[in-house]
Scaffold this active site. Structure first.
Site, PDB file in Angstrom:
ATOM      1  CB  THR A  26      -0.978   0.413   1.347  1.00  0.00           C
ATOM      2  OG1 THR A  26      -1.895   1.071   1.651  1.00  0.00           O
ATOM      3  CG2 THR A  26      -0.062   0.081   2.905  1.00  0.00           C
ATOM      4  NE  ARG A  27      -0.551   6.080  -4.867  1.00  0.00           N
ATOM      5  CZ  ARG A  27      -0.853   5.400  -5.151  1.00  0.00           C
ATOM      6  NH1 ARG A  27      -0.737   4.158  -5.785  1.00  0.00           N
ATOM      7  NH2 ARG A  27      -1.635   6.813  -6.788  1.00  0.00           N
ATOM      8  CG  HIS A  73      -9.645   2.530   3.857  1.00  0.00           C
ATOM      9  ND1 HIS A  73     -10.470   1.229   2.568  1.00  0.00           N
ATOM     10  CD2 HIS A  73      -9.083   3.174   2.612  1.00  0.00           C
ATOM     11  CE1 HIS A  73     -10.155   1.030   1.160  1.00  0.00           C
ATOM     12  NE2 HIS A  73      -9.817   1.696   1.043  1.00  0.00           N
ATOM     13  CG  HIS A 126      -6.654  -0.751   1.890  1.00  0.00           C
ATOM     14  ND1 HIS A 126      -6.694   0.547   2.229  1.00  0.00           N
ATOM     15  CD2 HIS A 126      -7.688  -1.353   1.282  1.00  0.00           C
ATOM     16  CE1 HIS A 126      -6.571   0.768   1.996  1.00  0.00           C
ATOM     17  NE2 HIS A 126      -6.372   0.313   0.615  1.00  0.00           N
ATOM     18  NE  ARG A 169     -11.711  -0.446  -6.993  1.00  0.00           N
ATOM     19  CZ  ARG A 169     -12.237   1.497  -7.286  1.00  0.00           C
ATOM     20  NH1 ARG A 169     -11.979   1.507  -8.884  1.00  0.00           N
ATOM     21  NH2 ARG A 169     -11.992   1.890  -6.625  1.00  0.00           N
TER      22      ARG A 169
END
Length: 872
Positions: free
Chosen positions: A199-200, A204, A207, A293
């Site tokens: 992740t960058r 939330h 996730h 996604r």
């Protein structure tokens, strides 16, 4: 290269190791001084490190032409192995023309530090348009990856690389796990199926749902956020890292999650980058990888699920890592849960979906995100972090528009000057040498003064942060210089500023627009933004790192004092003449800088912390103290500490000349000092008591990390220092724990009782006390020791090494050291229009922050522990 036994075989079969060590590193560094210099981009810097540590295995260097062209056109290396991203070293044509194939060159960072060496194997031109079209699926210059590609040099250099220096100013050092380390950590935990998450962005609820779903089929989650270069509008890495820690602390089982950082630059290559990210995590030891996604996407250049579809172009066996595909998830008000379009029958009107832009805008306005979208703890961290950064940017912009606001105002009201003297001993200041310290004595004659009880443990880190936040070490979540980052056996990490999640005094004042100057208060490396200027503390690796805020301030510092000294390098030495000169030189530079800034910069709050007092105590106490077992009467250094105190008093006097009668002045120390009678070999005692079992006897003095422990028979082990830390091997917590949770308190009480009976080498009880963190702290965060041990009321040091064949030693395993810390430091408060001298009692280190805020006319937060020193 090294091969590792692991469930996830490194890509290509072996894990690359191109990190130079020892004599080879020293020789390469010396050669590099004479070599042609190749400047590295930010991307190339991170690629160099990842190649060397094996994250990009099987690559051993920057790609040659055959590998490059096949990767661009076919997503494979020349040998047919899947690989999707070009890893290249671009340079300008003019530089390439000056180099020849076979030449060794130095690879240099933007700040001039030589990071590695490379022997040029090839140099070749390439088609940027073809690379953009194939890798990014667009030639649009608005795409950040394409823009970077088109701006880089026209020639690519290829060749094997060797790493000399890791970036000394790397952030998040405690989370920088190399692939060989993560593989060992996974194995220690017994994880055979490990899922990686890239992740960058902040995490939330969607996730969280995806990660916890994956944990249903895997043993462990490797949360591996990217912290290299990203777009300017992405949420900064430091803010994100704080949010990850807040989430993991409260909502994930700690024994099933490992947080690390991925030092790669973001390429925004969508589908290709998804494969690249998966292969990198395979090298780190992951068996599974989550692909959501629009993985690694940007704008509308890729389809929502293209990053999943690309995996169909490779067989599972040749990738060697299992992708886990997830639909877009969201909170549905009717379902009352996180769901996806596969499981939710309701319309968009019932679905809570917030764009990244909306998230940033809400956070910067100081608005909490809906709890259905993200956890309140995460929202709060993000909101405060972004708000603080926005405030700093605003203040910088205001300063550019109104430079006169930086003119010092000597008549400004409610200013506070804090002079911190690490380890200053109250008995020396208040009693033994008071008459010889005129400036400190003058402050005492006009103010409130007394002993200041330190935190538990009484050690520089965490003591200064407990002082400046009015929070205890348990609330801060760190318990000394070194702390466990997890429940594994082998790792201890040095504290840095990123682990401080509570507001400091200057954080609070900065938000209120007060100008702050902070010099040397630990842990302040790496430096965080504030409304003002700062110099980092003795934990800074070197002055090659960023040690000033803002960074361009270092030129002013060095023009004033020459090479700044964050600490005395190698202060544990028998060369006392050299050391004494170094301590004076360091202190003189620090006060010279402080005297310059206090007169030329605007400030409302000014704090200086001098570490030299601590260093001179540890190095020279036996020469001064007749009660010290190693004292020799009439020695040449008998007055060294007294003379240094006099020198520091003179420096304080110069600083006081710059403040007016409306300034409140505090002089504080974080703890005191006392003689060291000897050391208790902690792990040897645990062996003799049957709590620690080794597989083999140590050969000579051996660090605990290098002995073979039989964890199947070990109940506890210890770590040394000025105090002891005891860790217990608990079932379900440690990887090979043997103490049943139901017996935890029984065993802990038993060990504490036995520790209390420890005697000296002559059989006399030394009075050892073991403290339970849960009994001394309001909250206990992160991974505390199970017992905090004061050997002999701190007259004895804890020795962590083994091989002494005795529980007692009279040599320090870290080098010459004569003193230990004492539980009580000192304070002096001189307020405007002081009312005379008053000795106070009952003062605690937590009282300093409320005193400062009260003196500044600022409300004291209700969750601060202390109260105003002037009320003691």
């Amino acid at each position: 290269m090294i091969g590792l036994n692991s469930v996830a075989v490194p890509h290509g079969g072996v894990l690359v190791d191109s990190v130079l060590r020892g004599d080879e590193r020293a020789a390469a560094r010396a050669r590099a001084e004479r070599l042609a210099k190749i400047p590295l981009t930010v991307v190339a810097e991170s690629d160099l490190e990842m190649i060397a540590v094996g994250a990009l295995s099987p690559l051993t260097g920057f790609m040659g032409k055959r590998d490059y062209e096949r990767v661009v056109h076919e997503m494979r290396l020349a040998n047919g192995l899947p690989w999707t991203m070009p890893i290249t070293l671009p340079v300008e044509q003019s530089l390439a023309d000056s180099l020849r194939v076979g030449q060794e060159v130095a690879l240099v960072a933007s700040d001039g530090v030589t990071l590695g060496v490379m022997t040029i194997g090839e140099k070749f031109t390439y088609d940027k348009t073809a690379e953009a079209h194939n890798v990014f699926r667009t030639t649009d210059i608005k795409h950040p990856g394409v823009a970077r590609l088109m701006a880089q040099g026209d020639v690519l250099l290829a060749g094997e690389v060797w790493l000399i220096e890791r970036r000394t100013n790397q952030e998040f050092a405690e989370f920088r796990h190399e692939p060989a380390q993560t593989r060992r950590m996974f194995a220690q935990r017994g994880w055979r199926r490990v899922v990686g998450f890239q992740t960058r962005n902040p995490i939330h609820r969607s996730h969280e749902y995806i990660q916890k779903t994956a944990l249903e089929i895997c043993d462990g989650l490797f949360l591996h956020p990217l912290v290299g270069e990203t777009k300017s509008d992405d949420i900064p890495a430091d803010v994100r890292m704080m949010s990850y820690q807040a989430l993991l602390r409260d909502y994930y089982p700690p024994e099933r999650v490992l947080l690390g950082v991925f030092p790669a630059a973001m390429r925004y290559a969508g589908p290709r980058e998804a494969i690249f990210h998966a292969l990198c995590r395979k090298n780190y030891g992951c068996t599974h990888f989550i692909v959501g996604r629009d993985h690694a996407g940007v704008g509308k250049y890729y389809g929502s699920y293209d990053a999943q579809k690309i995996f169909d172009e490779f067989s599972k066996d040749e990738l060697g890592i299992t992708p886990l595909f997830f639909e877009h998830t969201f909170y549905c008000r009717k379902c009352g849960a996180i769901v996806s379009s596969k499981t939710c029958p309701h319309s968009d009107d019932d679905r809570l979906i917030i764009s990244g832009t909306q998230v940033r805008q809400m956070l910067e306005r100081g608005e909490m995100l809906p709890p259905e979208f993200t956890r309140p703890e995460v929202s709060r961290v993000l909101m405060q972090g972004l708000k603080a950064k926005a405030e700093v940017r605003r203040m910088k912009d205001d300063t550019k528009l109104h430079p006169s606001s930086f003119i010092p105002n000597p008549s400004a009201k409610r200013r506070v000057l804090v002079i911190g003297l690490d380890c200053a001993e109250p008995s020396l200041v208040f009693d033994k040498w008071r008459s010889e310290l005129p400036n400190l004595s003058s402050l005492m004659n006009g103010g409130t003064w007394g002993e200041l009880e330190s935190c538990m443990p009484a050690i520089t880190v965490p003591a200064w942060m407990t002082m400046m936040t009015s929070k205890d070490p348990g609330q801060l979540g760190f318990y000394g210089f070194h702390n466990r980052p997890d429940y594994s056996y082998e790792r201890q990490m040095i504290v840095n500023s990123r682990q401080v999640h509570e507001d400091t005094v200057w954080d609070i004042l900065s938000r209120l627009g007060k100008q702050c100057i902070v010099i040397g208060v630990p842990p302040s490396y790496p430096l965080k933004p504030l409304n003002g200027i700062a110099v980092s503390c003795f934990l800074t690796p070197s002055t090659k790192s960023q040690y000033t805020y803002p960074n361009d301030l270092r030129g002013e510092v060095e023009s004033l004092v020459g090479e700044y000294m964050v600490d005395v390098a190698g202060f544990r030495t028998e060369n006392k003449d050299w050391l004494l000169g170094q301590i004076y030189q360091m202190t003189e530079k620090r006060f010279k800088l402080a005297n310059h800034w206090i007169r030329t910069k605007p400030w409302d709050f000014f704090m200086l912390m001098e570490i030299g007092v601590d260093r001179i105590h540890h190095a020279f106490w036996k020469y001064m103290d007749p009660q010290h077992p190693k004292h020799v009467p009439g020695n040449k250094f008998i007055a060294a500490i007294r003379d240094y105190y006099r020198f520091v008093d003179e420096q304080i006097g110069e600083l006081l000349k710059a403040v007016d009668e409306d300034t409140t002045v505090l002089v504080v120390s974080d703890h005191g000092a006392k003689r060291m009678d000897g050391g208790i070999v902690f792990n040897e005692w645990l062996r003799q008591e049957g709590y620690l079992v080794l597989k083999d006897e140590p050969h000579g003095i051996t660090p605990f990390e290098k002995v073979e422990v039989d964890w199947s028979k070990t109940k506890a082990w210890g770590a040394g220092g000025y105090y002891g830390r005891l860790f217990m091997n608990v079932q379900g917590r440690e990887p090979q724990g043997i103490i049943p949770p139901s017996q935890y308190e029984v065993v802990r009480d038993e060990i504490a009782a036995r520790l209390a009976s420890i005697a000296d080498d002559k059989g006399r009880n030394i009075g050892t006390t073991a403290y339970k963190p849960q009994g001394v702290y309001r909250h206990v965060r992160n991974f505390p020791p199970d017992l905090i041990v004061y050997f002999g009321d701190l007259y004895w040091r804890a020795i962590g090494t083994l091989g002494y064949n005795s529980v007692h030693t009279f040599e320090n395993d870290g080098g010459p050291d004569d003193a230990n810390h004492a539980q009580f430091g000192m304070f002096i408060v001189k307020e405007p229009q002081g009312k005379g001298s008053r000795k106070a009692s009952g003062a605690r280190i937590y009282d300093v922050a409320p005193t400062i805020l009260n003196a500044m006319g600022v409300d004291v937060p209700s969750d601060m522990i202390g109260k105003d020193l002037r009320e003691r």
